[in-house]
Design a protein around this motif. Sequence first.
Motif, PDB file in Angstrom:
ATOM      1  N   ASP A  46       6.068   1.963  -2.134  1.00 38.85           N
ATOM      2  CA  ASP A  46       4.949   1.090  -1.345  1.00 38.85           C
ATOM      3  C   ASP A  46       5.254   0.490  -0.222  1.00 38.85           C
ATOM      4  OD1 ASP A  46       2.740   0.817  -3.923  1.00 38.85           O
ATOM      5  OD2 ASP A  46       4.973  -0.008  -4.647  1.00 38.85           O
ATOM      6  N   ILE A  47       4.521   0.244   0.996  1.00 44.43           N
ATOM      7  CA  ILE A  47       5.447  -0.170   2.000  1.00 44.43           C
ATOM      8  C   ILE A  47       4.468  -1.377   2.305  1.00 44.43           C
ATOM      9  CG2 ILE A  47       4.924   0.114   4.322  1.00 44.43           C
ATOM     10  CD1 ILE A  47       6.513   2.565   2.720  1.00 44.43           C
ATOM     11  N   ALA A  48       5.073  -2.368   2.774  1.00 44.09           N
ATOM     12  CA  ALA A  48       4.891  -3.582   3.133  1.00 44.09           C
ATOM     13  C   ALA A  48       4.894  -3.468   4.536  1.00 44.09           C
ATOM     14  CB  ALA A  48       5.844  -4.150   2.620  1.00 44.09           C
ATOM     15  N   ARG A  49       3.478  -4.818   4.465  1.00 38.27           N
ATOM     16  CA  ARG A  49       2.635  -5.047   5.642  1.00 38.27           C
ATOM     17  C   ARG A  49       4.263  -5.250   6.812  1.00 38.27           C
ATOM     18  NH1 ARG A  49       1.596 -10.091   3.380  1.00 38.27           N
ATOM     19  NH2 ARG A  49       1.729 -11.327   4.446  1.00 38.27           N
ATOM     20  N   PHE A  50       4.943  -5.988   6.855  1.00 44.13           N
ATOM     21  CA  PHE A  50       6.403  -5.860   7.572  1.00 44.13           C
ATOM     22  C   PHE A  50       7.217  -4.523   7.851  1.00 44.13           C
ATOM     23  CE2 PHE A  50       5.934  -9.708   4.142  1.00 44.13           C
ATOM     24  CZ  PHE A  50       5.184 -10.336   5.112  1.00 44.13           C
ATOM     25  N   SER A  51       6.271  -3.500   6.930  1.00 47.13           N
ATOM     26  CA  SER A  51       7.739  -2.767   7.677  1.00 47.13           C
ATOM     27  C   SER A  51       5.993  -1.596   8.523  1.00 47.13           C
ATOM     28  CB  SER A  51       7.183  -1.256   6.619  1.00 47.13           C
ATOM     29  OG  SER A  51       8.178  -1.809   5.580  1.00 47.13           O
ATOM     30  N   ARG A  52       6.813  -1.046   9.732  1.00 49.08           N
ATOM     31  CA  ARG A  52       7.078  -0.428  11.022  1.00 49.08           C
ATOM     32  C   ARG A  52       7.045   1.432  10.214  1.00 49.08           C
ATOM     33  NH1 ARG A  52       7.283  -0.964  16.433  1.00 49.08           N
ATOM     34  NH2 ARG A  52       7.404   0.718  17.352  1.00 49.08           N
TER      35      ARG A  52
ATOM     36  N   MET B 141       0.940  -1.318   0.276  1.00 46.18           N
ATOM     37  CA  MET B 141      -0.017   0.149  -0.064  1.00 46.18           C
ATOM     38  C   MET B 141       1.201   1.128   0.020  1.00 46.18           C
ATOM     39  SD  MET B 141      -3.230   1.174   3.004  1.00 46.18           S
ATOM     40  CE  MET B 141      -4.168  -0.638   2.511  1.00 46.18           C
ATOM     41  N   LYS B 142       0.487   2.576  -0.975  1.00 45.68           N
ATOM     42  CA  LYS B 142       0.978   3.532  -1.081  1.00 45.68           C
ATOM     43  C   LYS B 142       1.865   4.025   0.929  1.00 45.68           C
ATOM     44  CE  LYS B 142       1.533   2.908  -5.293  1.00 45.68           C
ATOM     45  NZ  LYS B 142       2.039   3.238  -6.085  1.00 45.68           N
ATOM     46  N   LEU B 143       2.357   4.673   0.657  1.00 46.84           N
ATOM     47  CA  LEU B 143       2.606   5.348   2.209  1.00 46.84           C
ATOM     48  C   LEU B 143       1.743   6.523   2.012  1.00 46.84           C
ATOM     49  CD1 LEU B 143       4.622   5.428   4.579  1.00 46.84           C
ATOM     50  CD2 LEU B 143       5.699   7.751   3.085  1.00 46.84           C
ATOM     51  N   SER B 144       0.626   7.456   1.387  1.00 48.04           N
ATOM     52  CA  SER B 144      -0.018   7.987   1.574  1.00 48.04           C
ATOM     53  C   SER B 144      -1.164   7.888   1.904  1.00 48.04           C
ATOM     54  CB  SER B 144       0.116   8.546   0.536  1.00 48.04           C
ATOM     55  OG  SER B 144      -0.001   8.469  -0.570  1.00 48.04           O
ATOM     56  N   ARG B 145      -1.259   6.231   1.720  1.00 51.29           N
ATOM     57  CA  ARG B 145      -2.819   5.893   1.486  1.00 51.29           C
ATOM     58  C   ARG B 145      -2.519   5.148   3.288  1.00 51.29           C
ATOM     59  NH1 ARG B 145      -5.672   0.781  -1.813  1.00 51.29           N
ATOM     60  NH2 ARG B 145      -7.463   1.199   0.172  1.00 51.29           N
ATOM     61  N   ILE B 146      -1.807   4.563   3.494  1.00 51.85           N
ATOM     62  CA  ILE B 146      -1.802   4.665   5.327  1.00 51.85           C
ATOM     63  C   ILE B 146      -1.616   4.994   6.154  1.00 51.85           C
ATOM     64  CG2 ILE B 146       0.355   3.341   6.825  1.00 51.85           C
ATOM     65  CD1 ILE B 146       1.715   2.293   4.232  1.00 51.85           C
ATOM     66  N   LEU B 147      -0.934   6.556   6.092  1.00 53.65           N
ATOM     67  CA  LEU B 147      -1.299   7.549   6.600  1.00 53.65           C
ATOM     68  C   LEU B 147      -2.793   8.113   6.726  1.00 53.65           C
ATOM     69  CD1 LEU B 147       1.827   7.466   7.104  1.00 53.65           C
ATOM     70  CD2 LEU B 147       1.902   9.965   6.885  1.00 53.65           C
ATOM     71  N   SER B 148      -3.641   8.006   5.736  1.00 55.43           N
ATOM     72  CA  SER B 148      -4.719   8.894   5.751  1.00 55.43           C
ATOM     73  C   SER B 148      -5.863   7.931   5.686  1.00 55.43           C
ATOM     74  CB  SER B 148      -4.924   9.008   4.230  1.00 55.43           C
ATOM     75  OG  SER B 148      -5.367   8.423   3.353  1.00 55.43           O
ATOM     76  N   ASN B 149      -5.863   6.364   6.041  1.00 56.36           N
ATOM     77  CA  ASN B 149      -6.650   5.541   6.637  1.00 56.36           C
ATOM     78  C   ASN B 149      -6.582   5.673   8.365  1.00 56.36           C
ATOM     79  OD1 ASN B 149      -7.367   4.468   3.981  1.00 56.36           O
ATOM     80  ND2 ASN B 149      -5.400   2.838   4.775  1.00 56.36           N
ATOM     81  N   CYS B 150      -5.773   6.138   8.468  1.00 52.24           N
ATOM     82  CA  CYS B 150      -5.500   7.053  10.282  1.00 52.24           C
ATOM     83  C   CYS B 150      -6.682   7.772  10.348  1.00 52.24           C
ATOM     84  CB  CYS B 150      -3.871   7.624  10.919  1.00 52.24           C
ATOM     85  SG  CYS B 150      -2.798   6.441  10.333  1.00 52.24           S
ATOM     86  N   HIS B 151      -7.321   7.706  11.176  1.00 53.84           N
ATOM     87  CA  HIS B 151      -8.011   8.793  12.116  1.00 53.84           C
ATOM     88  C   HIS B 151      -7.825   9.815  11.858  1.00 53.84           C
ATOM     89  CE1 HIS B 151     -11.947   9.755  13.852  1.00 53.84           C
ATOM     90  NE2 HIS B 151     -11.272   9.996  14.955  1.00 53.84           N
ATOM     91  N   ASN B 152      -8.387  10.796  11.271  1.00 53.07           N
ATOM     92  CA  ASN B 152      -8.716  11.918  11.048  1.00 53.07           C
ATOM     93  C   ASN B 152      -7.295  13.161  10.380  1.00 53.07           C
ATOM     94  OD1 ASN B 152     -10.815  12.913  12.580  1.00 53.07           O
ATOM     95  ND2 ASN B 152      -9.459  12.712  14.244  1.00 53.07           N
ATOM     96  N   ILE B 153      -6.692  12.296   9.417  1.00 51.77           N
ATOM     97  CA  ILE B 153      -5.754  12.413   8.045  1.00 51.77           C
ATOM     98  C   ILE B 153      -6.117  12.086   7.275  1.00 51.77           C
ATOM     99  CG2 ILE B 153      -3.404  11.640   8.029  1.00 51.77           C
ATOM    100  CD1 ILE B 153      -2.739  10.932  10.506  1.00 51.77           C
ATOM    101  N   SER B 154      -6.042  13.551   6.165  1.00 52.90           N
ATOM    102  CA  SER B 154      -6.512  13.599   5.253  1.00 52.90           C
ATOM    103  C   SER B 154      -5.156  12.962   4.298  1.00 52.90           C
ATOM    104  CB  SER B 154      -7.059  14.950   4.666  1.00 52.90           C
ATOM    105  OG  SER B 154      -6.253  16.042   4.594  1.00 52.90           O
ATOM    106  N   ARG B 155      -5.990  13.086   3.268  1.00 51.27           N
ATOM    107  CA  ARG B 155      -4.400  12.641   2.416  1.00 51.27           C
ATOM    108  C   ARG B 155      -3.718  13.778   2.238  1.00 51.27           C
ATOM    109  NH1 ARG B 155      -4.046   8.749  -1.584  1.00 51.27           N
ATOM    110  NH2 ARG B 155      -5.528   7.639  -1.044  1.00 51.27           N
TER     111      ARG B 155
END
Length: 241
Positions: free
Chosen positions: A40-46, A1-15
Amino acid sequence: MKLSRILSNCHNISRKQANALIASGQVIVDGQICTESGRDIARFSRVQINKQVVQAGEEAHYLMLNKPAGYLSATEDDAHTTVMDLIAPELHPGLHIAGRLDRASTGLLILTNDGNWSRRLTEPRIKIPKVYRVTTAEPVSPETAGRFAEGIWFDFEKLTTSPSKLEMLGQHEARVTIYEGRYHQVKRMFHAVGNRVTTLHRESMGAIRLDSGLAPGQYRRLSGEEIRSVQPTRPSQMSYS
């Protein structure tokens, strides 16, 4: 998943906010600042925003099994015992087999939950060598090595195999190195030259060699060196031996 999408999936964080956080150097991936929103960020990454953990990262598993005869190379089967019956149940979720062996064959079997890594190990175009020790029903003819080096035509796939190497070990025994790993490839190659494989034992895949200390049915985790031999850049949450 793209890094920006991982962050935007967080509560109250827009793209838009996610992209701004990334651009300002506040996002850390596997311990390093990342300023690429499209990475692209693997699900194994922190993944962290400063000290706040956004994605903890799953644990990646890389296992070497000495497969015994009689076990199916499958994660589940209603009719047959599978190699998963030899693996601790807590490791089962997400595991798949990287390069199957048929039920009668033995030797090195790799299991992992890292799909990108396993594809690199098994993808025919990458041509990682796979080494097998075989015994045959008939004596191995002197012409066999030359035929294998030229490549064998597989009519079903309408292709010629990549050149392979055959080393004679005895009248009925040989070591074969192939670079593709197609369905029943070694057995079909010998069939094409009028012979039949009676036993097949995989010794290695690339730089990963079957551990001589593993009895049939035993397994261990791959070392960091063995994992990196397939793909230099690894997830941060690897399970080493």
